[in-house]
Design an enzyme around this catalytic site. Structure first.
Site, mmCIF file in Angstrom:
data_model
loop_
_atom_site.group_PDB
_atom_site.id
_atom_site.type_symbol
_atom_site.label_atom_id
_atom_site.label_comp_id
_atom_site.label_asym_id
_atom_site.label_seq_id
_atom_site.Cartn_x
_atom_site.Cartn_y
_atom_site.Cartn_z
ATOM 1 C CG ASP A 135 -6.225 -6.089 7.524
ATOM 2 O OD1 ASP A 135 -5.598 -7.108 7.159
ATOM 3 O OD2 ASP A 135 -6.388 -5.104 6.790
ATOM 4 C CE LYS A 140 -2.072 -2.249 3.340
ATOM 5 N NZ LYS A 140 -2.968 -2.858 4.328
HETATM 6 C C1 BGC Z 1 -1.487 -6.442 3.051
HETATM 7 C C2 BGC Z 1 -2.282 -7.424 3.872
HETATM 8 C C3 BGC Z 1 -3.577 -6.780 4.357
HETATM 9 C C4 BGC Z 1 -4.321 -6.166 3.181
HETATM 10 C C5 BGC Z 1 -5.617 -5.475 3.609
HETATM 11 C C6 BGC Z 1 -2.326 -5.824 1.958
HETATM 12 O O1 BGC Z 1 -1.609 -4.835 1.285
HETATM 13 O O2 BGC Z 1 -0.360 -7.070 2.465
HETATM 14 O O3 BGC Z 1 -1.536 -7.897 4.970
HETATM 15 O O4 BGC Z 1 -4.356 -7.746 4.989
HETATM 16 O O5 BGC Z 1 -3.497 -5.230 2.524
HETATM 17 O O6 BGC Z 1 -5.372 -4.461 4.513
#
Ligand code: BGC
Length: 479
Positions: free
Chosen positions: A209, A173
């Site tokens: 999460d 992200k």
């Molecule tokens: C992460 C995950 C997370 C998901 C939703 C992804 O970018 O790698 O660990 O559960 O985003 O937040």
């Protein structure tokens, strides 16, 4: 003129005369059921690769063991702190778990902004900021001086060694802080708190999460065995047979696996469905080559895919008489939440026109209808891809248990799923098509990241010094 070659495309939004050239750009976003089946088959193979003892190192879908496999026994109690990092906001929470009644009460919470530069700066600075936010919260809650246990919902791929030892594999992200990948996140947090020296925390439990979401839904429906997030990022966890988790000792029972399905396609296996716009989104992101599937699906990227399409259509004089605007040419200026507003059944067209005006564009009624179709093409593809991935998990659970028919529940959270007007419906329709022998109930989680983290911590405390075996069914009560 481009509109002289027209074709009619019926969508659930509008019936619109669509220039052929516009259709050509949108066509690659319309994935056929056959294609979705192929995608699902590829993911099915990748799940197995991720679970394998020797194949998991190189697997794009990481399939991370979470060591979550037991139920709370109702004796958990006490006050907990929770941190939630990696979704839309960074939050600090105070949660109380009440014995016997098995209630989780959210006492209070506070949102703490994380400036963009900090998301890309040194890790030490980020953790100092987290420690400072926690301090402010403790002061405001009159909790300073108590040493409370803490649940840390850290929504990034982590190799969990123990409940309080979690190594960040990589940032995803908007984050890319130096000095954190390969490190134990709990250690970094504790070091930051000790650098301050004015308060301390008790034991720490790390939670993804998706896992918090699955658990926080378990209280309403005991067959909740999948947790799914479609928000800023996307991911899912599910209950796998331990005998299939080759990295973990043991033959009996189940363990929750954090799939990290956002990384699907990172080995190039989704090349055939990626469009030129997906390629640009990936190449201009802060982590090129990483989380290809997520970049086609989640809230952090959908608006940008739409913006790139709109720019291209404008350059080709198929929109706005060929005139762009400064805002339209600015990366990330077209927010994913605009798509939800634009695609609203009632009032969507008016919203579209307001948004286009805000973006400094001169539109006519055909333009605004085309913009709606562009948004619809991008959000539908996202929902259908997610549906295909979820169907893969459901089918796997069914086959694992040698069942002709599986009835199960998915706990879901995330802004895209919750806010977009047709997303959940399209997702469900796809799952019905691709997993016809699975009857799936969808439950929207109530703050799984906050309360789920507290519950995991509560159970971890009870089981302190034992192997952590949690699979919670508990009651959550919102204050
Ligand atoms: C992460 C995950 C997370 C998901 C939703 C992804 O970018 O790698 O660990 O559960 O985003 O937040």
């Amino acid at each position: 003129s481009p509109t002289s070659q027209i074709t009619h495309r019926k969508t659930n939004l509008v019936r619109v005369a669509l220039p052929l050239q516009v259709q050509e750009y949108l066509e690659p976003f319309h994935l056929s059921v056959e294609k979705l089946r192929e995608v699902s088959a590829r993911l099915r193979k990748d799940l197995v690769r991720g679970l394998g003892k020797h194949s998991h190192h190189k697997a794009p879908v990481k399939m991370l063991p979470t060591f979550v496999r037991a139920t709370p026994d109702g004796t958990e109690k006490g006050d907990f702190l929770a941190l939630d990092l990696g979704g839309t906001n960074f939050r600090v929470l105070h949660v109380r778990v009440v014995e016997e009644e098995q209630k989780v009460l959210k006492m209070d919470s506070q949102i703490c902004a994380i400036p963009k530069e900090m998301m890309l700066g040194p890790g030490v600075q980020l953790f100092d900021h987290i420690a400072a936010c926690l301090n402010d919260f403790l002061v405001s809650q009159n909790l300073k001086g108590q040493t409370l246990p803490l649940g840390f919902t850290f929504s990034f791929p982590c190799e969990q060694k123990e409940i309080d030892k979690s190594i960040l594999i990589r940032w995803t992200k908007g984050f890319n802080c130096s000095g954190v990948e390969g490190e134990d996140v709990v250690k970094l947090l504790k070091e930051a708190i000790h650098r301050r020296g004015d308060y301390d925390i008790g034991s720490v439990a790390m939670v993804n999460d998706t896992v918090g979401t699955m658990m926080s839904c378990g209280y309403r429906d005991q067959s909740c065995e999948i947790g799914m997030i479609i928000g800023t990022g996307t991911n899912a966890c599910y209950m796998e047979e331990i005998k299939n988790v080759r990295r973990v000792e043991g033959e009996d029972g189940r363990m929750c696996i954090n799939t990290e399905w956002g990384g699907f396609g990172d080995d190039g296996c989704l090349k055939d469905i990626r469009t030129e716009f997906d390629v640009v989104v990936d190449e201009t992101s802060i982590n090129p080559g990483i989380h290809n599937f997520e970049k086609m699906i989640s809230g952090m990227y959908l608006g940008e895919i739409v913006r790139l399409l709109l720019v291209r259509l404008t350059e080709n004089k198929l929109l706005f008489e060929g005139r762009t605007s400064e805002a339209l040419l600015t990366p990330d200026a077209f927010e994913t939440k605009f798509m939800s507003e634009i695609e609203e059944r009632d009032g969507g067209l008016e919203n579209t026109q307001n948004i286009l005006t805000e973006l400094g564009l001169k539109w006519d009624s055909v333009d605004s209808r085309i913009v709606r179709l562009v948004c619809n093409a991008v959000s539908s593809r996202s929902a259908r891809l997610c549906g295909a991935a979820l169907a893969t998990l459901a089918n796997r659970i069914r086959v694992n248990r040698r069942l002709d028919h599986l009835k199960t529940t998915v706990g879901v959270d995330g802004t895209v799923y919750k806010k977009h007007p047709n997303f959940s419906e399209e997702l469900r329709a796809t799952v019905r098509l691709l997993a016809p022998d699975c009857d799936i109930t969808f439950l929207v989680s109530e703050d799984g990241s906050g309360k789920g983290a507290a519950m995991v911590t509560a159970v971890a405390q009870r089981l302190a010094h034992q192997t952590l075996e949690i699979y919670c069914f508990f009651r959550v009560c919102t204050l």
